[in-house]
Design an enzyme around this catalytic site. Sequence first.
Site, mmCIF file in Angstrom:
data_model
loop_
_atom_site.group_PDB
_atom_site.id
_atom_site.type_symbol
_atom_site.label_atom_id
_atom_site.label_comp_id
_atom_site.label_asym_id
_atom_site.label_seq_id
_atom_site.Cartn_x
_atom_site.Cartn_y
_atom_site.Cartn_z
ATOM 1 N N GLU A 36 79.378 59.441 90.092
ATOM 2 C CA GLU A 36 79.201 59.764 88.676
ATOM 3 C C GLU A 36 78.788 61.223 88.515
ATOM 4 O O GLU A 36 78.033 61.750 89.335
ATOM 5 C CB GLU A 36 78.117 58.851 88.090
ATOM 6 C CG GLU A 36 77.791 59.116 86.645
ATOM 7 C CD GLU A 36 76.548 58.365 86.186
ATOM 8 O OE1 GLU A 36 76.524 57.894 85.041
ATOM 9 O OE2 GLU A 36 75.585 58.264 86.983
ATOM 10 N N HIS A 38 76.798 64.417 87.560
ATOM 11 C CA HIS A 38 75.359 64.696 87.429
ATOM 12 C C HIS A 38 75.141 66.172 87.086
ATOM 13 O O HIS A 38 74.350 66.873 87.724
ATOM 14 C CB HIS A 38 74.615 64.333 88.718
ATOM 15 C CG HIS A 38 74.262 62.881 88.817
ATOM 16 N ND1 HIS A 38 75.190 61.922 89.157
ATOM 17 C CD2 HIS A 38 73.097 62.208 88.589
ATOM 18 C CE1 HIS A 38 74.610 60.735 89.167
ATOM 19 N NE2 HIS A 38 73.348 60.875 88.808
ATOM 20 N N ASP A 47 73.722 59.039 92.887
ATOM 21 C CA ASP A 47 73.291 57.644 92.810
ATOM 22 C C ASP A 47 73.482 56.915 94.136
ATOM 23 O O ASP A 47 72.730 55.997 94.470
ATOM 24 C CB ASP A 47 74.051 56.913 91.703
ATOM 25 C CG ASP A 47 73.706 57.431 90.319
ATOM 26 O OD1 ASP A 47 72.705 58.160 90.181
ATOM 27 O OD2 ASP A 47 74.448 57.118 89.368
ATOM 28 N N HIS A 122 72.082 53.286 90.196
ATOM 29 C CA HIS A 122 72.897 53.694 89.050
ATOM 30 C C HIS A 122 72.490 52.872 87.835
ATOM 31 O O HIS A 122 72.570 51.641 87.843
ATOM 32 C CB HIS A 122 74.375 53.469 89.388
ATOM 33 C CG HIS A 122 75.339 53.798 88.285
ATOM 34 N ND1 HIS A 122 75.401 55.036 87.683
ATOM 35 C CD2 HIS A 122 76.307 53.039 87.698
ATOM 36 C CE1 HIS A 122 76.362 55.037 86.774
ATOM 37 N NE2 HIS A 122 76.916 53.833 86.755
ATOM 38 N N GLU A 124 73.615 52.075 84.915
ATOM 39 C CA GLU A 124 74.508 51.118 84.257
ATOM 40 C C GLU A 124 74.873 49.917 85.122
ATOM 41 O O GLU A 124 75.452 48.941 84.629
ATOM 42 C CB GLU A 124 75.785 51.839 83.797
ATOM 43 C CG GLU A 124 75.587 52.805 82.650
ATOM 44 C CD GLU A 124 75.227 54.225 83.092
ATOM 45 O OE1 GLU A 124 75.338 55.147 82.272
ATOM 46 O OE2 GLU A 124 74.840 54.407 84.262
ATOM 47 N N HIS A 175 68.738 60.992 83.609
ATOM 48 C CA HIS A 175 69.983 61.267 84.314
ATOM 49 C C HIS A 175 70.131 62.750 84.604
ATOM 50 O O HIS A 175 70.111 63.584 83.683
ATOM 51 C CB HIS A 175 71.160 60.794 83.463
ATOM 52 C CG HIS A 175 72.488 61.116 84.070
ATOM 53 N ND1 HIS A 175 73.017 60.406 85.122
ATOM 54 C CD2 HIS A 175 73.376 62.080 83.777
ATOM 55 C CE1 HIS A 175 74.183 60.925 85.446
ATOM 56 N NE2 HIS A 175 74.427 61.945 84.639
ATOM 57 N N GLU A 180 65.734 63.080 89.654
ATOM 58 C CA GLU A 180 66.902 63.074 90.545
ATOM 59 C C GLU A 180 67.088 64.432 91.210
ATOM 60 O O GLU A 180 67.458 64.507 92.393
ATOM 61 C CB GLU A 180 68.155 62.675 89.772
ATOM 62 C CG GLU A 180 68.185 61.208 89.407
ATOM 63 C CD GLU A 180 69.518 60.763 88.839
ATOM 64 O OE1 GLU A 180 69.972 59.674 89.213
ATOM 65 O OE2 GLU A 180 70.100 61.501 88.010
#
Length: 282
Positions: A36, A38, A47, A122, A124, A175, A180
């Site tokens: 994904e 970032h 992730d 992750h 979602e 996010h 992160e």
Amino acid sequence: MTARHSGAPLLTDLTSAQVADTVRGRTVVWPIGAIEQHGPHLPLSVDLILAEAFATEIARELDAFTLPAQAIGARSLPQSGGGLYFPGTVYVAGDTLVRVLRETLRALSALPMARLIVVNGHYENEPFLFEALDQVREQGLLDSTEVFAFSWWSLVRDTWTDEEIPEFPGWHAEHAGITETSLMLHLRPDLVTDERPDHDNPPRAGVYLHPVDVGQTTHRGVLSSTSGADAGLGEKLLRHVVDETTAMVRDGTGLLFAQTRPDRRRPDPQRRTAAHSEGKQP
């Protein structure tokens, strides 16, 4: 010659003839991630890398085996992952992900392991993971197995974020943000660019927008702030999550039959006394 895996032992390094006896009564840890976007400063693999890192450290603490990570996850959403307006996200639809996770869990349930720990990286993925687990549970395939499944941030205490990140925006908006970025600076600084983008207006949780203005909801895919990110913070966060996880597993918090596990470490003397007084096994 290839380098040997330096973390916890991999289940996939065992032969078919070895695996049943070797994992009998043991713990298996399975990381689940995603590919994904970032933002402009972090790789697509965040992730995945974080789920693997947490899983490896947890497995090391619990003398457990790890599985290779599930790399493909649910679609990125605008209010939690920036959405599909930024290139690089590789995903499957939610119903497909439930089936993939369910069938993988069905196959894993054939192993005589005592405990399965699923570490999600992750945002979602979480509802689809929990749905898959419940479907397998309803089939009676987890009756003899303890299961702990969680997103790594779910183990972070509010007291920790209050102390370390005073203006914390909430995990849905973290996010590509300070946590992160800090974790990646600790684990894979070679994959982090020098940019530190900030987004001053993090989105609200649990709101679906259409049509969405990604220029308002994100800053080039970043939903909050990266200012203050550093490797030291990432190392502290990694250790905090690992400590919280191992304490939860060793104590059996929330499990009906937790004290029946012979490999449970650091048993609480008061609980052992109570169990004896009730005529139960410690």
